[in-house]
Motif scaffolding. Structure first.
Motif, PDB file in Angstrom:
ATOM      1  N   LYS A 168      48.767  46.466  61.213  1.00  0.00           N
ATOM      2  CA  LYS A 168      49.827  47.308  60.655  1.00  0.00           C
ATOM      3  C   LYS A 168      49.364  47.985  59.358  1.00  0.00           C
ATOM      4  CE  LYS A 168      53.850  44.876  62.563  1.00  0.00           C
ATOM      5  NZ  LYS A 168      53.132  43.962  63.454  1.00  0.00           N
ATOM      6  N   LEU A 169      48.109  47.765  58.998  1.00  0.00           N
ATOM      7  CA  LEU A 169      47.498  48.375  57.807  1.00  0.00           C
ATOM      8  C   LEU A 169      48.287  48.042  56.542  1.00  0.00           C
ATOM      9  CD1 LEU A 169      46.735  51.904  59.345  1.00  0.00           C
ATOM     10  CD2 LEU A 169      45.400  49.782  59.520  1.00  0.00           C
ATOM     11  N   PRO A 170      48.409  46.765  56.220  1.00  0.00           N
ATOM     12  CA  PRO A 170      49.226  46.355  55.071  1.00  0.00           C
ATOM     13  C   PRO A 170      48.649  46.786  53.727  1.00  0.00           C
ATOM     14  CG  PRO A 170      47.990  44.498  55.927  1.00  0.00           C
ATOM     15  CD  PRO A 170      47.775  45.628  56.889  1.00  0.00           C
ATOM     16  N   ILE A 171      49.534  46.808  52.735  1.00  0.00           N
ATOM     17  CA  ILE A 171      49.190  47.128  51.351  1.00  0.00           C
ATOM     18  C   ILE A 171      49.252  45.837  50.549  1.00  0.00           C
ATOM     19  CG2 ILE A 171      49.695  48.612  49.384  1.00  0.00           C
ATOM     20  CD1 ILE A 171      49.144  50.128  52.024  1.00  0.00           C
ATOM     21  N   LEU A 172      48.198  45.530  49.794  1.00  0.00           N
ATOM     22  CA  LEU A 172      48.141  44.307  48.996  1.00  0.00           C
ATOM     23  C   LEU A 172      48.093  44.659  47.518  1.00  0.00           C
ATOM     24  CD1 LEU A 172      47.034  43.494  51.860  1.00  0.00           C
ATOM     25  CD2 LEU A 172      45.665  41.758  50.700  1.00  0.00           C
ATOM     26  N   MET A 173      48.902  43.947  46.736  1.00  0.00           N
ATOM     27  CA  MET A 173      48.861  44.116  45.283  1.00  0.00           C
ATOM     28  C   MET A 173      49.380  42.838  44.628  1.00  0.00           C
ATOM     29  SD  MET A 173      52.032  46.851  44.798  1.00  0.00           S
ATOM     30  CE  MET A 173      51.849  47.761  46.331  1.00  0.00           C
ATOM     31  N   GLY A 174      49.157  42.707  43.331  1.00  0.00           N
ATOM     32  CA  GLY A 174      49.642  41.537  42.611  1.00  0.00           C
ATOM     33  C   GLY A 174      48.564  40.881  41.780  1.00  0.00           C
ATOM     34  N   ASN A 175      48.923  39.763  41.163  1.00  0.00           N
ATOM     35  CA  ASN A 175      48.054  39.101  40.196  1.00  0.00           C
ATOM     36  C   ASN A 175      46.927  38.288  40.818  1.00  0.00           C
ATOM     37  OD1 ASN A 175      49.306  39.496  37.342  1.00  0.00           O
ATOM     38  ND2 ASN A 175      51.056  39.070  38.648  1.00  0.00           N
ATOM     39  N   GLU A 176      46.974  38.013  42.122  1.00  0.00           N
ATOM     40  CA  GLU A 176      45.994  37.140  42.758  1.00  0.00           C
ATOM     41  C   GLU A 176      44.782  37.864  43.321  1.00  0.00           C
ATOM     42  OE1 GLU A 176      45.562  33.859  43.121  1.00  0.00           O
ATOM     43  OE2 GLU A 176      47.262  33.436  41.833  1.00  0.00           O
ATOM     44  N   TYR A 177      44.822  39.177  43.441  1.00  0.00           N
ATOM     45  CA  TYR A 177      43.848  39.869  44.276  1.00  0.00           C
ATOM     46  C   TYR A 177      42.745  40.615  43.538  1.00  0.00           C
ATOM     47  CZ  TYR A 177      47.438  39.039  47.843  1.00  0.00           C
ATOM     48  OH  TYR A 177      48.347  38.463  48.686  1.00  0.00           O
ATOM     49  N   THR A 178      42.992  41.116  42.347  1.00  0.00           N
ATOM     50  CA  THR A 178      42.005  41.970  41.682  1.00  0.00           C
ATOM     51  C   THR A 178      41.779  41.559  40.228  1.00  0.00           C
ATOM     52  OG1 THR A 178      43.789  43.555  41.165  1.00  0.00           O
ATOM     53  CG2 THR A 178      42.453  43.993  43.133  1.00  0.00           C
ATOM     54  N   ILE A 179      40.549  41.835  39.754  1.00  0.00           N
ATOM     55  CA  ILE A 179      40.200  41.636  38.349  1.00  0.00           C
ATOM     56  C   ILE A 179      39.399  42.859  37.898  1.00  0.00           C
ATOM     57  CG2 ILE A 179      40.160  39.120  38.519  1.00  0.00           C
ATOM     58  CD1 ILE A 179      37.083  39.323  38.592  1.00  0.00           C
ATOM     59  N   ILE A 180      39.257  43.003  36.601  1.00  0.00           N
ATOM     60  CA  ILE A 180      38.442  44.092  36.063  1.00  0.00           C
ATOM     61  C   ILE A 180      37.005  43.599  35.897  1.00  0.00           C
ATOM     62  CG2 ILE A 180      38.072  45.665  34.142  1.00  0.00           C
ATOM     63  CD1 ILE A 180      41.030  45.651  33.611  1.00  0.00           C
ATOM     64  N   GLY A 181      36.075  44.218  36.623  1.00  0.00           N
ATOM     65  CA  GLY A 181      34.665  43.869  36.514  1.00  0.00           C
ATOM     66  C   GLY A 181      33.919  44.844  35.614  1.00  0.00           C
ATOM     67  N   GLU A 182      32.604  44.815  35.679  1.00  0.00           N
ATOM     68  CA  GLU A 182      31.794  45.685  34.826  1.00  0.00           C
ATOM     69  C   GLU A 182      31.950  47.154  35.184  1.00  0.00           C
ATOM     70  OE1 GLU A 182      27.779  44.409  34.996  1.00  0.00           O
ATOM     71  OE2 GLU A 182      28.136  42.492  34.002  1.00  0.00           O
ATOM     72  N   ASP A 183      32.224  47.418  36.439  1.00  0.00           N
ATOM     73  CA  ASP A 183      32.333  48.816  36.892  1.00  0.00           C
ATOM     74  C   ASP A 183      33.749  49.186  37.309  1.00  0.00           C
ATOM     75  OD1 ASP A 183      29.536  49.248  36.592  1.00  0.00           O
ATOM     76  OD2 ASP A 183      29.206  48.165  38.475  1.00  0.00           O
ATOM     77  N   GLY A 184      34.726  48.469  36.788  1.00  0.00           N
ATOM     78  CA  GLY A 184      36.122  48.757  37.139  1.00  0.00           C
ATOM     79  C   GLY A 184      36.720  47.641  37.960  1.00  0.00           C
ATOM     80  N   TRP A 185      37.813  47.955  38.662  1.00  0.00           N
ATOM     81  CA  TRP A 185      38.522  46.940  39.432  1.00  0.00           C
ATOM     82  C   TRP A 185      37.684  46.465  40.611  1.00  0.00           C
ATOM     83  CZ3 TRP A 185      42.688  44.681  37.576  1.00  0.00           C
ATOM     84  CH2 TRP A 185      43.472  45.372  36.637  1.00  0.00           C
ATOM     85  N   GLU A 186      37.784  45.163  40.895  1.00  0.00           N
ATOM     86  CA  GLU A 186      37.093  44.582  42.034  1.00  0.00           C
ATOM     87  C   GLU A 186      37.901  43.397  42.545  1.00  0.00           C
ATOM     88  OE1 GLU A 186      33.946  41.566  39.903  1.00  0.00           O
ATOM     89  OE2 GLU A 186      33.420  43.717  39.966  1.00  0.00           O
ATOM     90  N   PRO A 187      37.638  42.931  43.789  1.00  0.00           N
ATOM     91  CA  PRO A 187      38.379  41.786  44.317  1.00  0.00           C
ATOM     92  C   PRO A 187      38.175  40.542  43.470  1.00  0.00           C
ATOM     93  CG  PRO A 187      37.203  42.926  46.074  1.00  0.00           C
ATOM     94  CD  PRO A 187      36.699  43.504  44.779  1.00  0.00           C
ATOM     95  N   GLN A 188      39.223  39.771  43.319  1.00  0.00           N
ATOM     96  CA  GLN A 188      39.121  38.507  42.606  1.00  0.00           C
ATOM     97  C   GLN A 188      38.196  37.577  43.400  1.00  0.00           C
ATOM     98  OE1 GLN A 188      40.017  35.242  42.948  1.00  0.00           O
ATOM     99  NE2 GLN A 188      40.767  34.538  40.961  1.00  0.00           N
ATOM    100  N   PRO A 189      37.175  36.984  42.796  1.00  0.00           N
ATOM    101  CA  PRO A 189      36.151  36.234  43.536  1.00  0.00           C
ATOM    102  C   PRO A 189      36.704  35.145  44.438  1.00  0.00           C
ATOM    103  CG  PRO A 189      35.413  36.620  41.295  1.00  0.00           C
ATOM    104  CD  PRO A 189      36.843  37.077  41.349  1.00  0.00           C
ATOM    105  N   ARG A 190      37.645  34.345  43.962  1.00  0.00           N
ATOM    106  CA  ARG A 190      38.177  33.254  44.781  1.00  0.00           C
ATOM    107  C   ARG A 190      38.900  33.815  46.006  1.00  0.00           C
ATOM    108  NH1 ARG A 190      40.859  31.081  41.212  1.00  0.00           N
ATOM    109  NH2 ARG A 190      39.323  29.548  40.540  1.00  0.00           N
ATOM    110  N   TRP A 191      39.670  34.867  45.793  1.00  0.00           N
ATOM    111  CA  TRP A 191      40.384  35.496  46.899  1.00  0.00           C
ATOM    112  C   TRP A 191      39.399  36.116  47.893  1.00  0.00           C
ATOM    113  CZ3 TRP A 191      40.723  40.784  48.204  1.00  0.00           C
ATOM    114  CH2 TRP A 191      41.662  41.082  49.200  1.00  0.00           C
ATOM    115  N   PHE A 192      38.362  36.766  47.373  1.00  0.00           N
ATOM    116  CA  PHE A 192      37.364  37.396  48.249  1.00  0.00           C
ATOM    117  C   PHE A 192      36.654  36.342  49.099  1.00  0.00           C
ATOM    118  CE2 PHE A 192      32.972  39.075  48.865  1.00  0.00           C
ATOM    119  CZ  PHE A 192      33.305  40.103  49.749  1.00  0.00           C
ATOM    120  N   ASN A 193      36.382  35.187  48.507  1.00  0.00           N
ATOM    121  CA  ASN A 193      35.742  34.111  49.259  1.00  0.00           C
ATOM    122  C   ASN A 193      36.629  33.662  50.417  1.00  0.00           C
ATOM    123  OD1 ASN A 193      33.713  31.909  49.613  1.00  0.00           O
ATOM    124  ND2 ASN A 193      35.448  30.616  49.051  1.00  0.00           N
ATOM    125  N   ARG A 194      37.921  33.567  50.162  1.00  0.00           N
ATOM    126  CA  ARG A 194      38.854  33.193  51.231  1.00  0.00           C
ATOM    127  C   ARG A 194      38.878  34.253  52.330  1.00  0.00           C
ATOM    128  NH1 ARG A 194      44.424  31.073  48.330  1.00  0.00           N
ATOM    129  NH2 ARG A 194      43.579  29.246  47.238  1.00  0.00           N
TER     130      ARG A 194
END
Length: 337
Positions: free
Chosen positions: A139-165
């Motif tokens: 259904k091509l969902p939209i994800l947002m919120g405090n669990e999914y993204t962090i600011i890395g060296e080059d801008g926003w990126e997936p939160q590492p723990r979430w990306f591992n999951r």
């Protein structure tokens, strides 16, 4: 030569640009370039008095008004109207049996619905949200919120723990399309969610942070989300205190929820979860108040051993008897139903 006195028509035309907003007499005078000492300066106040009577504006306080948003009646039976089917939302499955959570067949989710998940810290909110996402990824969902993204060296990126999951779940869920692109859309949004809701889509927000001194704000946040989603559905995760009957925000959350789920710990194993159906606006069975338990495995990616439970008849939900830990539920307070 003096400028002509401002007219009611000119003021009304200006106010159409501020519908639904607050406005002051000084703002109107400034917009219309009316100077103090002119006939128009006092005329604006008199025009506003008439517009209050005509319900074009509403008096708030001295010099302050709100421009009323025009509303037209909605015809219900006076025209052919499309009968919209329920929203085909797939609930998470027991990984071992492949069976959808069994209460899913007793709940009807409609377009424009809001599902809230109130969970104690580290009790599976993100696991449940990721499984909702995985089951409905086409259904091509939209994800947002405090669990999914962090600011890395080059801008926003997936939160590492979430990306591992997500990588782990990629063993059984196709997160990408034939071109290797994400089927879902990850948005680095941590506030002002209603402004970023994608209309007519499945939106998942994990989680909304609320100032402890302004818990009533959650009502306005959820109301804005529901207005923005159109024919879509939004699932929102919220924090809940241990043992609390509602997420933070209490009744303000309940006011806008179409399906309410609560997550607590179950027994002494931190990976065992107790899920409670707190409320459901549309159902075909008496499921409100039902409780279910399951275990989370593999770094918070799998839901297993999903079953309905009931309060222990031996200790009456206390976990202990006069002789010590309950021998029936082993202190969990609940037993399989």
């Amino acid at each position: 030569m003096d400028k002509p006195t401002v007219t009611t028509s000119e003021v009304r035309d200006l106010l159409t640009h501020f519908e639904g907003q607050e406005i002051t007499l000084d703002k109107v005078r400034s917009e219309l370039q009316i100077e103090r000492g002119t006939k128009s300066f006092d005329a604006v106040r008199n025009i506003f008095l008439r517009l209050v009577e005509a319900r074009v504006i509403r008096y708030i306080s001295r010099g302050n008004y709100k421009v009323i948003m025009p509303v037209s009646p909605v015809s219900v039976f006076g025209q052919d109207r499309e009968h919209r089917p329920p929203f085909e939302l797939i609930f998470p499955r027991d990984f071992e049996t492949g069976m959808e959570m069994d209460f899913a067949n007793n709940v009807t989710i409609r377009e424009g619905d809001l599902i809230t998940i109130g969970g104690v810290k580290s009790k599976g909110k993100t696991t449940l949200m990721m499984n909702f996402c995985g089951e409905n990824v086409d259904k091509l969902p939209i994800l947002m919120g405090n669990e999914y993204t962090i600011i890395g060296e080059d801008g926003w990126e997936p939160q590492p723990r979430w990306f591992n999951r997500m990588e782990i779940m990629g063993q059984w869920i196709d997160w990408t399309d034939e071109n290797g692109q994400d089927k879902f859309t990850l948005m680095p949004v941590h506030d002002d969610y209603a402004e970023h809701i994608v209309k007519h889509r499945l939106n998942l927000i994990d989680w909304i942070n609320i100032n402890g001194e302004r818990l009533y704000d959650i009502g306005k946040i959820l109301e804005g989300i529901k207005r923005a989603e159109g024919r879509g559905v939004t699932i929102v995760a919220l924090q809940k205190g241990d043992g609390a009957d509602n997420p933070r925000g209490g009744q303000f959350v309940r006011d806008f929820s179409d399906l309410e789920l609560l997550l607590d710990g179950f027994g002494s194993n931190e990976d065992d979860i107790l899920l409670t159906i707190k409320g459901a606006k549309e159902k075909n069975a008496p499921i409100v108040g039902n409780r279910y338990s399951y275990t989370i495995r593999d770094n918070g990616t799998k839901i297993v051993n999903f079953r309905q439970v009931k309060q222990c008849n031996t200790c009456y939900g206390k976990g202990y008897t006069k002789t010590g830990k309950c021998d029936t539920c082993f202190g969990a307070k609940w037993t399989d139903k």
